[in-house]
Design a protein around this motif. Sequence first.
Motif, short mmCIF file in Angstrom:
data_model
loop_
_atom_site.label_atom_id
_atom_site.label_comp_id
_atom_site.label_asym_id
_atom_site.label_seq_id
_atom_site.Cartn_x
_atom_site.Cartn_y
_atom_site.Cartn_z
N VAL A 86 0.84 -1.20 0.00
CA VAL A 86 0.00 0.00 0.00
C VAL A 86 0.87 1.25 0.00
CG1 VAL A 86 -1.79 1.26 1.26
CG2 VAL A 86 -1.77 -1.24 1.30
N PRO A 87 0.72 2.10 -1.02
CA PRO A 87 1.50 3.34 -1.02
C PRO A 87 0.82 4.38 -0.14
CG PRO A 87 0.19 3.19 -3.02
CD PRO A 87 -0.13 1.98 -2.20
N LYS B 293 1.29 10.10 4.01
CA LYS B 293 0.12 10.87 4.43
C LYS B 293 -0.72 10.03 5.38
CE LYS B 293 -0.42 13.95 0.49
NZ LYS B 293 -1.19 14.25 -0.71
N ALA B 294 -1.10 10.65 6.51
CA ALA B 294 -1.84 9.91 7.54
C ALA B 294 -3.14 9.33 6.98
CB ALA B 294 -2.14 10.84 8.71
N GLU B 295 -3.84 10.11 6.14
CA GLU B 295 -5.12 9.65 5.59
C GLU B 295 -4.91 8.37 4.76
OE1 GLU B 295 -3.80 12.77 5.56
OE2 GLU B 295 -5.15 14.08 4.49
N LYS B 296 -3.81 8.33 4.03
CA LYS B 296 -3.57 7.16 3.18
C LYS B 296 -3.10 5.96 4.00
CE LYS B 296 -3.08 9.70 -1.04
NZ LYS B 296 -4.50 9.59 -1.40
N TYR C 22 -4.31 5.33 6.87
CA TYR C 22 -5.55 4.82 7.43
C TYR C 22 -6.37 4.07 6.38
CZ TYR C 22 -10.29 4.69 9.25
OH TYR C 22 -11.54 4.26 9.63
N GLN C 23 -6.68 4.79 5.28
CA GLN C 23 -7.55 4.18 4.26
C GLN C 23 -6.90 2.96 3.63
OE1 GLN C 23 -8.11 7.68 1.92
NE2 GLN C 23 -9.57 8.56 3.38
N GLY C 24 -5.59 3.07 3.36
CA GLY C 24 -4.86 1.96 2.73
C GLY C 24 -4.82 0.75 3.64
N LEU D 23 -6.86 0.05 6.14
CA LEU D 23 -8.22 -0.46 6.34
C LEU D 23 -8.66 -1.31 5.13
CD1 LEU D 23 -10.84 -0.57 7.95
CD2 LEU D 23 -11.50 1.59 6.93
N ASN D 24 -8.45 -0.76 3.93
CA ASN D 24 -8.86 -1.50 2.72
C ASN D 24 -8.07 -2.81 2.59
OD1 ASN D 24 -10.72 0.40 1.93
ND2 ASN D 24 -9.25 1.59 0.78
N GLN E 142 -9.33 -5.36 5.04
CA GLN E 142 -10.63 -5.92 4.64
C GLN E 142 -10.49 -6.84 3.42
OE1 GLN E 142 -12.97 -2.35 4.23
NE2 GLN E 142 -13.68 -2.45 6.34
N SER F 208 -3.10 6.34 12.74
CA SER F 208 -3.91 5.97 11.57
C SER F 208 -3.99 4.45 11.46
CB SER F 208 -3.28 6.49 10.29
OG SER F 208 -3.03 7.84 10.38
N ASN G 235 -6.14 3.06 14.17
CA ASN G 235 -7.56 3.25 13.87
C ASN G 235 -8.06 2.21 12.85
OD1 ASN G 235 -7.77 5.36 15.60
ND2 ASN G 235 -8.61 6.79 14.12
N ALA G 236 -7.21 1.91 11.87
CA ALA G 236 -7.59 0.91 10.87
C ALA G 236 -7.72 -0.47 11.54
CB ALA G 236 -6.57 0.86 9.75
#
Lengths: 333, 336
Positions: A198-199, A203-206, A208-210, A212-213, A216, A234, A237-238
């Motif tokens: 996951v790149p 960035k904190a948002e990435k 987290y989202q990376g 989490l995805n 899953q 992050s 949280n994930a």
Amino acid sequence: MKKKIIVTLLVVVVISVFAAFAPAEQEQTVKVCVSWNEKVHSLIQAWQDYMEMYAAELEPETGIKYEWIVNVANGDANLQNNNIQDCINQEVDYIVARAQDSGTIGAAIKAADAAGIPFITFDRASTSGEPTTHVGEDGYLQTRTTAEAFAALLKENGVEGKCIELQGDLLDNTAVLRHNAWKDVEEELGAWTTVAEVPTEWKAEKFYQGALNALQANPDANCIYVASDFAFSSVENALSAVDKLAPTGEENHVWVAADDVNPMGYEAMKAGIIDLGTTWEAYSVSVLFVDTLNKLVKGEAVEKEYLISGRLATPETVDSLEYLYSLDPKYTD
Amino acid sequence: MTGKTKKNFSFRNFLFRYGFLFVLLLVIVYFSASAPSFFSLTAAISVLHTAAPLLVIASGLAFVIMTGRIDISVGSIAFLSSAVAALMISRYHLSIPLAVICMLALSCLMGAINGFIVVILKVNPMIATFGTQLAYRGIGLFLTNSMVVSLPRSIRFLGNKKVGPIYVDILFSLFVLLIMFLVHTRTQIGRQIVAIGNDISIAEKLGIKEKKISFFGYLLCGLMAGLGGIVMTLQVGGVTPTSGTGYEFSAIAMLVIGGISLYGGEGSILPGILIGGITLAVIETGLNYVGASVYVYSFVRGGVIFVSMFADALKTQIKPKAKIIEDEESSTILAK
């Protein structure tokens, strides 16, 4: 005669007083331009503070007084090159830069070279031009240390690893070195399989989202490698979102190797979420940098690069590591 | 009767209106085939969860773009307001409600500053908000000393709270979209914003107070950027110096994909922004699911933004011609 003796004594006293108060060596003021690519976390502030502090400590001994001209490019490689050009225009004596983009810092190195100003790359090496010298930590060795210890840990616990790799910004040479080291150890020791890369672009948002995805998409993933723990909340949280935020020893614990041991990483390591990581040294690298700079100022020869290796940290050993900046309350995020 | 129905149907209009829905469907089919776990409720929820902060930010930005202007400082507004709130909570131990109120007031203030510069001082919106984008981020970096400001552990995981299988921030963002949809379609201000975007001079002749309404658009945009900042901060448990960077372009792309024209006066909050948001988030999430090469991400993101902008430009070029043809046809029918 008496008069002559008094005059002689007075002359001796005056000379002694001047001798006592005169500096041992002529003090030299050196202007150093420090170009930070950004200040995304406290490590960079720590580097700067330690550099200034150590240089000031050495000043009485070396007679070198540094005047620091600091600029920050806020993650913009072009802005960084412009900032460095401003330093060249100000006729600084030395330039030190932590490159935003290892592939474009070469232009600034060439400009400094044309102006006759020595250039030191700091922390992130250049892939586009040859500086006077490079000072930093060995990113490859750092992750190799982490990965080898992680492989041993997984084997010890009988875990067949299925790992998610959260990479850094691949414009950053250090991030590339860390990725390469992770892949190399994976191939050599076979302790895990990387199921998702996951790149994050740092960035904190990435993160987290990376994370989490990837968690899953790969519900059987049981380990994560985090290229830097500077925004580890992050990742926590994930993990929490998929009910896998659990310390070592608990059933749903995900094995985590995270490099750097930044303040947020330190906190997570103490909580048992991060199992191990290798430090990205603030104090030692700053000391190494100032020593190298002193050599250049004195006209001594320097090597092409000065690299140190980080120290492996685990929840059990992290508190015993000396000069760990994450333990300094000043840098607690 | 049948002939009339045939004449009214235009494949071109249909394509422009629903083209991105087809693209979205194709993208979903592709990712579902590539990663079997992608076609699931969990992934769908994850897509909406990923999109949540930007949906809120884009809903405010829509009110500026519909007037035919732009605001590229929304990411910095989200960053600065979140940073201030995080500092108030973490370092100065102020109560959370007080910090949230201050944060929203600050984001309104930043929106009002943008509105003042653009509407009152008549500075070009792109230049003005580019300036404030840098200024707001600069203030935020100064206040945080460019460090990560993490939220206390007691509230760090609020971004993951769920009602059943659905994240609270999804419900929140949908609620915000609904409110903004009602403001857009059911209030005088909403209709006046569209009128300004269609033609300022005509809007003024109709008695619309253009400056007041446009200023309100910027204020609302600031407020929504602040609200989006809350969602963003709760998801990651803190504020980093890069928080919100690039949000302005993602939000603009989201709007354009959703059919809100950059030239103003056109588009809908619902389903427009929702479609735009889902399209972008599906691509981002899908790439994670299929484990795409890290180098593919930027290329795909850039490609999507380019295609959406190109489609918007094309739509604007073609629309007047289509209108003339329609008018000529109407005149012929009337003459007959």
